[in-house]
Design an enzyme around this catalytic site. Sequence first.
Site, PDB file in Angstrom:
ATOM      1  N   GLU A 204      -4.029  -9.080   0.503  1.00  0.00           N
ATOM      2  CA  GLU A 204      -4.484  -8.914   1.872  1.00  0.00           C
ATOM      3  C   GLU A 204      -5.979  -9.014   1.659  1.00  0.00           C
ATOM      4  OE1 GLU A 204      -1.915  -5.857   3.820  1.00  0.00           O
ATOM      5  OE2 GLU A 204      -3.925  -5.130   4.953  1.00  0.00           O
TER       6      GLU A 204
ATOM      7  N   GLU B 196       0.620  -1.256   0.064  1.00  0.00           N
ATOM      8  CA  GLU B 196       0.024  -0.155  -0.023  1.00  0.00           C
ATOM      9  C   GLU B 196       0.849   1.416   0.184  1.00  0.00           C
ATOM     10  OE1 GLU B 196      -2.845  -0.322   3.202  1.00  0.00           O
ATOM     11  OE2 GLU B 196      -3.731  -2.179   2.327  1.00  0.00           O
TER      12      GLU B 196
END
Length: 811
Positions: free
Chosen positions: A498, A422
Amino acid sequence: MMLGLVCLGTTVLAQRTETLLQQWQFHRGDVQGAEAATFDDSSWERVGIPHDWAITGPFDRTNDLQTVAVTQNGETEASEKTGRTGGLPYVGVGWYRTRFTTSEGKHTTLVFDGAMSEAEVYVNGRKAAFWPYGYNSFFVDVTPFLHEAGMENVVAVRLENRPQSARWYPGAGLYRNVHLVETSPLHVPVWGTQVLARPLQGGDWKVELRTSIANAPEADLCVTTDIVDAEGRIVASRVDTRRVQRDGLFVQHIVVPAKAVALWSPETPQCYRAVTRISCEGAQADAYSTVFGLRTLDYEPERGFLLNGRLRKFQGVCLHHDLGPLGAAVSRSGLIHQLKMLKDMGCDAIRTSHNMPAPELVELCDSLGFMMMLEPFDEWDIAKCENGYHRYFNEWAERDMVNMLHHYRNNPSVVMWSIGNEVPTQCSPEGYKVAKFLQDICHREDPTRKVTCGMDQVDCVLDNGFAAMIDIPGFNYRAHRYDEAHRRLPQGIVLGSETASTVSSRGVYKFPVVKEDGRMYDDNQCSSYDMEACWWSNVPEADFANMDNNAWTIGQFVWTGFDYLGEPTPYDTDAWPSHSSYFGIIDLASLPKDRYWLYRSQWNRRSHTLHLLPHWTWPGREGELTPVYVYTDYPEAELFVNGHSQGRRVKGEKRKGEVNIEAYRLMWNDVRYEPGEIRVVAYDADGRPAEERTLRTAGKPHHLELVRADAETLRANGRDLAYLTVRLVDKDGNLCPHDGRLVTFDVQGAGRFRATANGDATCLDAFHLPQMHLFGGMCTVIVETAEQPGTITLTARARGVKAATAQIDCE
């Protein structure tokens, strides 16, 4: 000390030795002159390594209080984040010092498995190294800094953790092992081998071993390599005599015959060792052992991931590096405990989020059978944290990557690399160039594995080319956008890098039961009905449906396997005392939440699952709606309340493009509570009763129970751990699920108290003191062996109830 670079005739050279430097002097805070060899550290605290200086606390709201906007969670305005890094005092400076001697004619290296953080290493008062990234392993050639053989050498390490340098609890100190490696001048350097293996026709395997050799002379060397299987048998050998190549490599080709081939997989984690001996003029100079495995990895567009030619999907979890009440200090025994729990759940893969792992974790995944995604960074050149890794990225990223790649490129458990999580860079115009830079390093140093990246900004990465150039596009959450990503990207596969981020507190159930994102309560807990997530995440069934309905999805890594210190979402904004996560499938005390059994019902194909929730002790709720859920792999079940049937439920249909929760869990939403018992009977595919479970209303608390998580005999090595669950029960053994009284512990005999925890994200009890409040009627106590065989006697006591005693043998 000068070391010659020529062969030493027929002199027999000693074998390489590796010693753990375990005993150190420690001081919390900066000290001027502490690097000097003559500095007096006798008043410092004596500690054993691995050591986490912050885990003993105390917890405090003001520890690393951060005012930030968490952009990856969609925040646009800064707010005060409490407990973001666990509420523990990890910020500051710490010093470590120890002493060692060396033998004559040795080349000496210090290997640090991890040092948190900004490590400055001094040897005999001279600066030998600086390594800023606390998660990476690094090594230091200290030979030029040493005194003559037999004389004492002093190594001093200064570490500094800056405020706002982490998004979770990073730990502090020499939290991983430190190795002293002594070799001859002619030697294989640290992580100096690479194994490239591929199958041949007929079932044989070709092994190419590329060995780096330091200080090679201008003369022939004899290099002998034996391939040794898991039983210790030599299954193939090769002897070559020639000079080292100009690039310092010595390459050998060895064939492992088909009859000796055992492929590595999570179900059959077979490993080999390549034992390489280097000789010069008849004298052995070095011996080096490399663990590797034989297996094939294929990622086929539209078809999926194949291990050894067989399709499978990753049933993985993300793990932070802390071990709950043990903190960041690595423990092989603690890791084994975690991995065995995950194995029983059916988990077969680990993502090391978001940092390089401890070597012990990778070694255990090799031997216990877990595939791994190794991930080095949470931050590249654009900041997430004010004092995060972005400060070092441009100068250090390649060095950090190379260390990780060289360290773990031979481990069979490692099946892919991740280059980041991210990262804000994913949305920058030049972000794809940074990603390519890192991916190219992976391909250069290890051509055998693919590369992924955990991406959460779907619009950005689909539009700007970032996702298209990654080998394996990995998406964090955004399960509803997988179809779009699959259509727009060229790779033909999608990875859930994720997933889920469902939140729950073990043993806590909220009414009414509503599927809702971002729900919060006055007690800072989350409901264990497993219907609550964050606005950017989802309940587990969304990911199950993606995996079941789309061949091109190659699996998922659930956030997270275990709760971890810090990041107490959704209670992270001025919501103290919450200071640990709610995301875990297993809580901070290593106690499974209900969600554990939901994943087990989908993932464990070796044995059946039948789990019933909630508990059935609800004084004051008589006559009120109290839904009952069953997590099971059986297709059908019937629920009884005090002997009265509440009806049979059948698993719903799995429909493409739809998340049908009833396809994965059985639900009775109209049950009204009445004291007594609930019983579920599961039916097999032929409609026959197969298994049942019962929960009963608890009476008055009567006594404590101690239940050992693992019945294996412990080793008297000073490091083995035993995890015991403390339960407060009534006279009939029914758990008292609302009790929170204080339990104290006493350990006698061949062991010592190590830590305790209860899994309550709001509890401020210190882990290192032998007492803990119960949470949901339970807690965990961890004892550690001494170094002499015998029996450990553990006693748990609480006011108003009978004590419990357990005995554990150590050999």
